[in-house]
Design an enzyme around this catalytic site. Structure first.
Site, short mmCIF file in Angstrom:
data_model
loop_
_atom_site.label_atom_id
_atom_site.label_comp_id
_atom_site.label_asym_id
_atom_site.label_seq_id
_atom_site.Cartn_x
_atom_site.Cartn_y
_atom_site.Cartn_z
N THR A 170 26.44 28.36 35.99
CA THR A 170 27.64 28.94 35.41
C THR A 170 28.46 29.60 36.52
O THR A 170 27.89 30.27 37.40
CB THR A 170 27.30 29.97 34.32
OG1 THR A 170 26.66 29.31 33.23
CG2 THR A 170 28.56 30.66 33.80
N PHE A 172 31.40 32.32 37.55
CA PHE A 172 31.98 33.58 37.10
C PHE A 172 33.14 33.96 38.02
O PHE A 172 33.12 33.66 39.22
CB PHE A 172 30.93 34.69 37.12
CG PHE A 172 29.75 34.44 36.24
CD1 PHE A 172 29.69 34.96 34.96
CD2 PHE A 172 28.68 33.66 36.69
CE1 PHE A 172 28.59 34.72 34.14
CE2 PHE A 172 27.58 33.41 35.88
CZ PHE A 172 27.54 33.95 34.61
#
Length: 301
Positions: A170, A172
């Site tokens: 992921t 960010f």
């Protein structure tokens, strides 16, 4: 010390990313992505750390919408984390009838749950950490959470290192109010959101402005404007930095074709940064920075 808002509560992957991007700074969790970003707009925080995309489930729509609405915010840094989950239960265990987590997390462990907890019902929560809180309070029997959650809540690990896709990641962002941008490294990412007329060829015209200047796209997503059915905003990431003349030239061309919001230029987390080299880079950077500042104030052409 900087005040960093992040998508909480405590014990999320976003907290881990915030620790990596702002080590030693004052971290404050917020219940939603939008509230974390609003804290920056209101002056309650200097920056916010929020998830933007996952390699398995794609973009995080709430982050895209929060970037395009309200006062401008710009991304100044990014982090990419490998995503492996822990399944947490109350001490002593017991029968697991419900397993809670954020929908993105549940989607990334679906096969594991079917194989190991086939009788348990998945339940959506606002975040992986909120699911852990729900287990503590007796609302759920188990939570699929970030490993860091075990540091914050009196729970036990039923399993750890859980992930259907072993190399899931992921990304960010650290976002703040417009100001001085990070200087170019030679391995950078620029982000924009473009809202164009709903007519034949509109998106193609925008992409041609980038392709014609040799600019490589790394992501494009569409989100509805929520004003008229069939109208969309396009979120576009591409390689390069505002310091590069071809990048600012492309942004000027795009702005003549659509409503454009600049979302930042910053080093890419998935590349090893190289020195951009001597010459006019700093001069180009300062000129481009001034142009963006004017655009954000509604003065630029």
């Amino acid at each position: 010390m900087m005040r960093i808002a992040y998508f909480g509560p405590q014990g999320t992957f976003t907290e881990q990313a915030a620790r990596a991007l702002a080590p030693g700074e004052d971290l404050t969790p917020y219940e939603t992505v939008r509230l974390a970003m609003q804290a920056v707009r209101d002056g309650g925080a200097d920056a916010a750390c929020v998830p933007i995309e996952n390699s398995v489930e794609g973009v995080v729509p709430t982050t895209l919408d929060a970037l395009s609405d309200g006062d401008p915010l710009v991304a100044v840094a990014e982090a990419i984390l490998p995503i492996h989950f822990s399944v947490l239960t109350r001490p002593g265990g017991g029968e697991v009838r419900t397993v809670a987590s954020h929908p993105h997390a549940l989607a990334q462990v679906r096969a594991w749950l079917e194989a190991n907890l086939p009788e348990a019902t998945p339940v959506a929560a606002s975040s992986t950490a909120a699911a852990a809180v729900g287990v503590v309070e007796g609302d759920f029997d188990a939570a699929v959470s970030a490993p860091v959650a075990i540091e914050h809540y009196p729970l036990e690990e039923l399993a750890t290192g859980v992930a259907d896709v072993r190399d899931a990641q992921t990304r960010f962002l650290m976002v703040r109010r417009p100001g001085h941008l990070p200087e170019p490294t030679g391995a950078d990412r620029t982000s924009i959101v473009a809202a164009a007329d709903n007519r034949t060829g509109t998106l193609s015209e925008l992409l041609v402005e980038l392709a014609g200047r040799g600019i490589n796209l790394t992501r494009i997503d569409a989100r509805p404007t929520r004003s008229n059915f069939g109208e969309y905003r396009f979120f576009i990431d591409f390689e390069g930095h505002l310091a590069e003349p071809r990048i600012v030239d492309a942004l000027k061309a795009l702005r003549r074709r659509c409503h454009l919001r600049f979302l930042g230029s910053h080093p890419r987390a998935d590349e090893i940064a190289a020195t951009i080299g001597p010459g006019n880079a700093n001069q180009d950077f300062l000129a481009a920075q001034a142009w963006v500042d004017a655009v954000l104030k509604g003065e630029g052409a």
